[in-house]
Design a protein around this motif. Structure first.
Motif, short mmCIF file in Angstrom:
data_model
loop_
_atom_site.label_atom_id
_atom_site.label_comp_id
_atom_site.label_asym_id
_atom_site.label_seq_id
_atom_site.Cartn_x
_atom_site.Cartn_y
_atom_site.Cartn_z
N MET A 192 0.83 -1.22 0.00
CA MET A 192 0.00 0.00 0.00
C MET A 192 0.86 1.26 0.00
N VAL A 193 0.80 1.99 -1.06
CA VAL A 193 1.56 3.24 -1.15
C VAL A 193 0.68 4.38 -0.62
N ILE A 194 1.23 5.18 0.31
CA ILE A 194 0.47 6.30 0.87
C ILE A 194 0.21 7.33 -0.23
N GLN A 195 -1.08 7.69 -0.37
CA GLN A 195 -1.49 8.55 -1.48
C GLN A 195 -1.89 9.95 -1.04
N SER A 196 -2.05 10.12 0.28
CA SER A 196 -2.62 11.40 0.74
C SER A 196 -1.75 12.04 1.81
N LYS A 197 -1.65 13.36 1.74
CA LYS A 197 -0.88 14.04 2.79
C LYS A 197 -1.67 14.14 4.09
N GLN A 198 -2.93 13.71 4.06
CA GLN A 198 -3.75 13.65 5.28
C GLN A 198 -3.57 12.31 6.00
N ASN A 199 -2.78 11.43 5.41
CA ASN A 199 -2.49 10.14 6.04
C ASN A 199 -1.94 10.34 7.46
N ARG A 200 -2.33 9.42 8.35
CA ARG A 200 -1.97 9.56 9.76
C ARG A 200 -0.45 9.60 9.96
N LYS A 201 0.24 8.75 9.24
CA LYS A 201 1.72 8.68 9.35
C LYS A 201 2.36 10.01 8.93
N ILE A 202 1.88 10.54 7.83
CA ILE A 202 2.43 11.81 7.32
C ILE A 202 2.21 12.93 8.34
N LYS A 203 1.02 12.93 8.92
CA LYS A 203 0.72 13.96 9.92
C LYS A 203 1.61 13.81 11.16
N GLN A 204 1.85 12.54 11.55
CA GLN A 204 2.70 12.29 12.72
C GLN A 204 4.13 12.80 12.45
N ILE A 205 4.63 12.51 11.27
CA ILE A 205 6.00 12.92 10.93
C ILE A 205 6.11 14.44 10.91
N ARG A 206 5.09 15.08 10.36
CA ARG A 206 5.11 16.55 10.30
C ARG A 206 5.26 17.13 11.71
N LYS A 207 4.59 16.51 12.67
CA LYS A 207 4.69 16.98 14.07
C LYS A 207 6.11 16.81 14.62
N LEU A 208 6.78 15.75 14.16
CA LEU A 208 8.12 15.46 14.70
C LEU A 208 9.18 16.44 14.21
N PHE A 209 8.82 17.28 13.22
CA PHE A 209 9.74 18.34 12.81
C PHE A 209 9.74 19.49 13.83
N SER A 210 8.79 19.48 14.76
CA SER A 210 8.74 20.56 15.77
C SER A 210 9.20 20.02 17.13
N HIS A 211 9.75 20.91 17.92
CA HIS A 211 10.24 20.53 19.25
C HIS A 211 9.12 19.96 20.11
N LYS A 212 7.97 20.63 20.05
CA LYS A 212 6.82 20.21 20.86
C LYS A 212 6.37 18.79 20.48
N GLY A 213 6.29 18.55 19.18
CA GLY A 213 5.88 17.22 18.72
C GLY A 213 6.85 16.14 19.16
N ARG A 214 8.15 16.46 19.10
CA ARG A 214 9.16 15.47 19.53
C ARG A 214 9.03 15.18 21.02
N GLU A 215 8.83 16.24 21.82
CA GLU A 215 8.74 16.05 23.27
C GLU A 215 7.52 15.21 23.64
N PRO B 146 17.67 3.60 18.32
CA PRO B 146 16.50 2.74 18.04
C PRO B 146 15.58 3.30 16.96
N LEU B 147 15.72 2.77 15.73
CA LEU B 147 14.84 3.18 14.63
C LEU B 147 13.47 2.52 14.81
N VAL B 148 12.41 3.31 14.69
CA VAL B 148 11.07 2.72 14.85
C VAL B 148 10.24 2.77 13.57
N GLY B 149 10.74 3.44 12.55
CA GLY B 149 10.00 3.47 11.29
C GLY B 149 10.79 4.17 10.21
N ILE B 150 10.47 3.81 8.97
CA ILE B 150 11.13 4.44 7.83
C ILE B 150 10.06 4.76 6.80
#
Lengths: 260, 260
Positions: free
Chosen positions: B1-24, B46-50
């Motif tokens: 399954m190739v992710i097709q949407s930028k609204q995908n949950r994973k994409i949204k999670q990663i976007r948060k990890l670009f911010s300090h607050k999201g990482r914390e 410890p890699l948890v996802g790619i």
């Protein structure tokens, strides 16, 4: 008359000067901030215009009045200035200056820095600052090196852009030959060079240090005509050092040899 | 399954990890590029996802298949990857890793670097790279130092982030006292310090070098408890050196004292 529109001719002209093409057409460049403005005033760099935000004029009127007979000062609404600015926190002053011809007198120079196809503006700015800090006499760039009139370069120099002569040559190899004829010891830095903890350049001699591109280093045909290829030892696991850090260490080691 | 949407949950999670607050919140961080991915695999991080762009999967399928039993690999359409990416020229691979506890063994360490409220991610990344390059044993940051899990920091380390232990402490002064109790010579860098061309730290001793904020330097209460305040001589007209350049010169001078 306070400029009210971002379609104003002056604003459009300045926007062009943020690009390499625009600078090459007009033979002018721009930089921002009060510190750089003051360093430029103390230097021989020919300022041809100043743009200030209304708030900057309100708090610096005296200083600006003192120079306005010689340099045209234009005032712009704060929000238009802030749209134009490339600073994170725009101070509200932008200077326009003409390209200038830096003079480097080979007879009087002892330490020169040569840059062969360096690509990153931040690295170039930091290297200019360090070369000024350690007392080098001038910087010469190959023609594929990033444009030193780029505003990011000038910002990263923290004023050193106005302290140390810098110019670009499209005859880089010929310039190196000329240095050798003028009794300079010319040293390339290279990841394949001779390991030395200390500068290989003879103390109290005239010498030139060459640093290269972030990815490819100094070009082989340049390294081939140098007197020496120098590599700093790496004691840890990193493959290489950042070029601005390597430049700093190497310039420092070269200069302290003469100051001892 | 190739992710097709930028609204995908994973994409949204990663976007948060670009911010300090999201990482914390998630206690996870992200970094991009094949080189960093490979350095991370070799390390204990410890890699948890790619997440990979379709084009990256097409050309690196073998390597990704080999790890996919241990680390979940998700594929995304190229244009969605490129929108998410913070790289200028997105390679197409992003790693998610968990915060980790770096261990610095004071008994076995000889050279440590301490950073007091350093602010710029690029400077921190460059300093980590240099500390690795000169063979320092670890880096300790005060709690107001820029977050070393910031993707800009990790990118600037060029892989050294995975070579040298680094951690943050909210008890910076107490840590310095502990170093002194463990026979470390602790040296602050300061524009008001004692001028020395060479490292003031005794050869073959255990020592710690402290660098401070880009504008304010090391805090006075920190400088006050150090064994020495060191200033590099400036021979030219610059007021100071870039902190990453100064760190490079000072670490290098400290290390070569032991390697001679």
């Amino acid at each position: 008359m306070v400029i009210q529109s971002k379609q104003n001719r002056k604003i459009k002209q300045i926007r062009k000067l943020f690009s390499h093409k625009g600078r090459e057409t007009e033979k002018c460049f721009v930089f921002e901030g009060k510190k750089l403005f003051e360093e430029a005033l103390k230097s021989a760099v020919p300022l041809v215009g100043i743009l200030v935000a209304r708030r900057f004029m309100d708090t610096n009127r005296h200083q600006l009045d003192a120079i306005s007979s010689e340099i045209p000062v234009e005032v712009v609404e704060d929000h238009i200035y802030d749209q134009l600015s490339r600073q994170k926190h725009p101070e509200g002053i932008l200077c326009i200056a003409k390209y200038f011809d830096a003079q480097i007198d080979l007879k009087r120079s002892q330490h020169l820095l040569l840059l062969d196809e360096l690509a990153d503006p931040g690295n170039l700015g930091t290297i200019i600052r360090t070369a000024d800090g350690v007392g080098f006499d001038g910087i010469i760039c190959s023609d594929q090196t990033v444009d030193f009139y780029n505003d990011k370069v000038i910002r990263a120099t923290m004023g050193s852009f106005f302290h140390i002569p810098i110019y670009k040559t499209d005859r880089f190899e010929a310039f190196i030959q000329k240095l050798k004829q003028n009794n300079f010891f010319v040293c390339a830095t290279s990841l394949n060079g001779n390991l030395s903890q200390e500068s290989p350049m003879p103390h109290h001699s005239k010498n030139a240090l060459i640093l290269g591109n972030e990815s490819h280093g100094v070009r082989p045909q340049i390294e081939a005509i140098c007197d020496f290829s120098w590599k700093l030892p790496i004691y840890g696991k990193a493959e290489s050092l950042n070029v601005a850090v390597a430049a700093g260490i190497m310039m420092y080691l070269t200069v302290i040899g003469d100051k001892k």
